[in-house]
Scaffold this active site. Structure first.
Site, mmCIF file in Angstrom:
data_model
loop_
_atom_site.group_PDB
_atom_site.id
_atom_site.type_symbol
_atom_site.label_atom_id
_atom_site.label_comp_id
_atom_site.label_asym_id
_atom_site.label_seq_id
_atom_site.Cartn_x
_atom_site.Cartn_y
_atom_site.Cartn_z
ATOM 1 N N GLY A 122 1.046 -1.299 0.148
ATOM 2 C CA GLY A 122 -0.040 0.126 -0.096
ATOM 3 C C GLY A 122 0.714 1.224 0.042
ATOM 4 O O GLY A 122 0.528 2.315 -0.664
ATOM 5 N N ILE A 145 6.304 -8.028 7.753
ATOM 6 C CA ILE A 145 6.572 -9.398 8.329
ATOM 7 C C ILE A 145 5.998 -10.682 7.586
ATOM 8 O O ILE A 145 6.586 -11.713 7.747
ATOM 9 C CB ILE A 145 6.250 -9.426 9.891
ATOM 10 C CG1 ILE A 145 4.714 -9.443 9.949
ATOM 11 C CG2 ILE A 145 6.916 -8.231 10.791
ATOM 12 C CD1 ILE A 145 4.357 -9.746 11.065
ATOM 13 N N ASP A 146 5.131 -10.138 6.750
ATOM 14 C CA ASP A 146 4.183 -11.203 6.041
ATOM 15 C C ASP A 146 4.859 -11.883 5.083
ATOM 16 O O ASP A 146 4.848 -12.833 4.488
ATOM 17 C CB ASP A 146 2.899 -10.938 5.612
ATOM 18 C CG ASP A 146 1.866 -10.521 6.761
ATOM 19 O OD1 ASP A 146 2.129 -10.645 7.814
ATOM 20 O OD2 ASP A 146 0.671 -9.887 6.400
ATOM 21 N N ARG A 284 -7.461 -26.010 22.469
ATOM 22 C CA ARG A 284 -7.224 -24.626 22.986
ATOM 23 C C ARG A 284 -6.481 -23.931 21.849
ATOM 24 O O ARG A 284 -5.763 -24.498 21.033
ATOM 25 C CB ARG A 284 -6.022 -24.803 24.302
ATOM 26 C CG ARG A 284 -6.466 -25.259 25.365
ATOM 27 C CD ARG A 284 -7.656 -24.556 26.164
ATOM 28 N NE ARG A 284 -7.877 -24.955 27.397
ATOM 29 C CZ ARG A 284 -8.893 -25.949 27.859
ATOM 30 N NH1 ARG A 284 -9.457 -26.521 26.681
ATOM 31 N NH2 ARG A 284 -9.195 -26.384 29.091
ATOM 32 N N HIS A 290 0.346 -9.236 17.727
ATOM 33 C CA HIS A 290 1.522 -8.249 17.546
ATOM 34 C C HIS A 290 2.860 -8.680 18.066
ATOM 35 O O HIS A 290 3.672 -7.864 17.844
ATOM 36 C CB HIS A 290 0.973 -6.782 17.900
ATOM 37 C CG HIS A 290 -0.060 -6.513 17.071
ATOM 38 N ND1 HIS A 290 -1.195 -6.936 17.080
ATOM 39 C CD2 HIS A 290 -0.034 -5.743 15.941
ATOM 40 C CE1 HIS A 290 -1.979 -6.042 16.185
ATOM 41 N NE2 HIS A 290 -1.407 -5.586 15.471
ATOM 42 N N LEU A 291 2.892 -9.713 19.113
ATOM 43 C CA LEU A 291 4.095 -10.107 19.554
ATOM 44 C C LEU A 291 5.122 -10.169 18.190
ATOM 45 O O LEU A 291 6.394 -10.227 18.385
ATOM 46 C CB LEU A 291 3.948 -11.319 20.172
ATOM 47 C CG LEU A 291 3.281 -11.305 21.731
ATOM 48 C CD1 LEU A 291 3.273 -12.458 22.570
ATOM 49 C CD2 LEU A 291 4.185 -10.145 22.569
ATOM 50 N N GLN A 292 4.551 -11.006 17.299
ATOM 51 C CA GLN A 292 5.060 -11.125 16.035
ATOM 52 C C GLN A 292 5.988 -9.834 15.267
ATOM 53 O O GLN A 292 6.904 -10.026 14.626
ATOM 54 C CB GLN A 292 4.548 -11.891 14.675
ATOM 55 C CG GLN A 292 4.047 -13.145 15.363
ATOM 56 C CD GLN A 292 2.738 -13.570 14.477
ATOM 57 O OE1 GLN A 292 2.721 -14.612 13.613
ATOM 58 N NE2 GLN A 292 1.469 -13.276 15.001
HETATM 59 O O1 F6P Z 1 0.692 -6.643 7.098
HETATM 60 C C1 F6P Z 1 1.153 -7.195 8.179
HETATM 61 C C2 F6P Z 1 0.265 -7.561 9.371
HETATM 62 O O2 F6P Z 1 1.132 -7.932 10.329
HETATM 63 C C3 F6P Z 1 -0.787 -8.364 8.900
HETATM 64 O O3 F6P Z 1 -0.409 -9.904 9.086
HETATM 65 C C4 F6P Z 1 -1.917 -8.297 9.842
HETATM 66 O O4 F6P Z 1 -3.025 -8.470 9.455
HETATM 67 C C5 F6P Z 1 -1.880 -6.870 10.025
HETATM 68 O O5 F6P Z 1 -0.369 -6.391 9.975
HETATM 69 C C6 F6P Z 1 -2.260 -6.257 11.392
HETATM 70 O O6 F6P Z 1 -2.391 -4.845 11.454
HETATM 71 P P1 F6P Z 1 -2.901 -4.054 12.236
HETATM 72 O O7 F6P Z 1 -1.678 -3.697 13.332
HETATM 73 O O8 F6P Z 1 -3.180 -2.575 11.848
HETATM 74 O O9 F6P Z 1 -3.737 -4.743 13.131
#
Ligand code: F6P
Length: 366
Positions: A122, A145-146, A284, A290-292
């Site tokens: 984007g 990161i994706d 479970r 967002h740790l990633q």
């Molecule tokens: O595009 C990277 C990403 O980590 C996606 O995998 C995830 O869907 C998105 O960002 C999450 O974004 P936000 O922090 O805006 O929820």
């Protein structure tokens, strides 16, 4: 534009943050200072900094000292801001307006002769519009990161995210085994399953679910029961947030988020409910979230980000604009940003990583 005439270069980081952003900024600034005599200005919070009244900060080798191992971005970022389509609620109604002229006026006011955009798909799409429509020279540095940006073999931040997800799988393994449970780990990956696939492989997952291979819940349940018959009374499922069942759709927590895109999430919990009705084990779900995206970049990402930042400085110096620095094979090459925009780099369903997983006995639920 040639390097002789270039006096001031702008830098911004846009979109979701990613470990290694600071390493790119540092490398760009240090290389530029060594090779050229530009003034470098960092705009705050992605494209938002072109629209708001923030004052861009001067970046020097001295001011970027010590940021290499730091997660996040010293410039700040935003993933809602698009100067060509500013979204505002007016009297309870969403209004979208083109305010790009205001952004260009700010760039001109600060004497920006070229703009380096560190961002994803984007952000590249917005950047190249500034070049096409207003003649602002742009150089892109790929970030996500994706790992799903086109034209580049890999993006920085991905390796760190995979390490975080692998660590989570390792930890889930011991508790899954002790309790004879099915543990689901939901990881990021909107359109592509790279994180799920690589972390699933690295962590020895049993079932990997990715957007590229729609799954069947019954198939997954059968695989879990089969493992039980073989004496393995636990299973680890790694699921990308964008994965979906055959004939279904990805699960969202918000159909349209503030950035105009659906907010994904919830597949792990949904799948846990579905499987609980079908298998004899307790299930479970853990959402890594967002740790990633946080924390210090891995050594691989620090090196990759440093190489990309340096190459971006060289590209600006050569006046090779409208390009993104990309990893191809063992080198870094410039690719037209136009080729990157709107193209998703997906996991090839018959590629060697998927085939390796299948030969290892990992199920994709298909
Ligand atoms: O595009 C990277 C990403 O980590 C996606 O995998 C995830 O869907 C998105 O960002 C999450 O974004 P936000 O922090 O805006 O929820």
């Amino acid at each position: 534009m040639t390097s002789e005439r270039l006096e001031c270069v702008g830098v911004l980081t846009a979109g979701g943050d990613c470990p290694g952003l600071n390493a790119v900024i540092r490398a760009f600034v240090k290389a530029a200072e060594k090779l050229y005599d530009w003034r470098i200005l960092g705009f705050a919070d992605g494209y938002e900094g072109l629209l708001d009244d923030s004052v861009p900060r001067e970046l020097t080798a001295e001011s970027v000292r010590g940021i290499l191992p730091r997660g996040g971005t010293i410039l700040g970022t935003s993933n809602r801001s698009n100067p060509f389509a500013v979204r505002r609620m007016v009297d309870g109604e969403l209004r979208v307006t083109d305010e790009s002229e205001r952004a260009v006026a700010k760039l001109r006011e600060h004497g920006i002769g070229a703009l380096v955009v560190i961002g994803g798909d984007g952000s590249m799409a917005i950047g190249i519009r500034f070049q096409r429509e207003y003649g602002i020279p742009i150089v892109g540095v790929p970030k996500t990161i994706d790992n799903d940006l086109a034209c580049t073999d890999v993006t920085f931040g991905f390796d760190t995210a995979v390490a975080t997800a692998t660590d989570a799988i390792d930890k889930l393994h011991s508790t899954a085994e002790s309790h004879h449970r099915v543990m689901i780990l939901e990881v990021m990956g909107r359109n592509a399953g790279w994180i799920a696939l690589e972390a699933g492989l690295a962590g020895g997952g049993d079932i990997i679910l990715i957007p590229e291979i729609p799954f069947s819940v019954d198939r997954i349940a059968a695989d879990i029961e089969e493992r039980g018959r073989q004496g393995r009374h636990f299973s680890i499922i790694v699921v990308a947030e964008g994965a979906f069942p055959l004939g279904g759709e990805p699960i969202t927590t918000m159909r349209v988020g503030p950035d105009g895109f659906p907010r994904l999430g919830g597949i792990g919990v949904w799948l846990a409910e579905q499987l609980s009705q079908r298998v004899k084990y307790e299930v479970r779900a853990t959402v890594l979230g967002h740790l990633q995206r946080g924390g210090s970049p891995s050594p691989f990402d620090r090196v990759l980000a440093s190489r990309l930042g340096t190459e971006a400085a060289l590209l600006v110096g050569h006046g090779d604009f409208g390009k993104m620095v990309a990893v191809q094979g063992t080198g870094i090459v410039p690719v037209p940003i136009e080729d990157v925009v709107g193209v998703n780099k997906n996991v090839p369903p018959s590629g060697d990583r998927v085939m390796t997983a299948r030969y290892l006995g990992i199920s994709f639920g298909d």
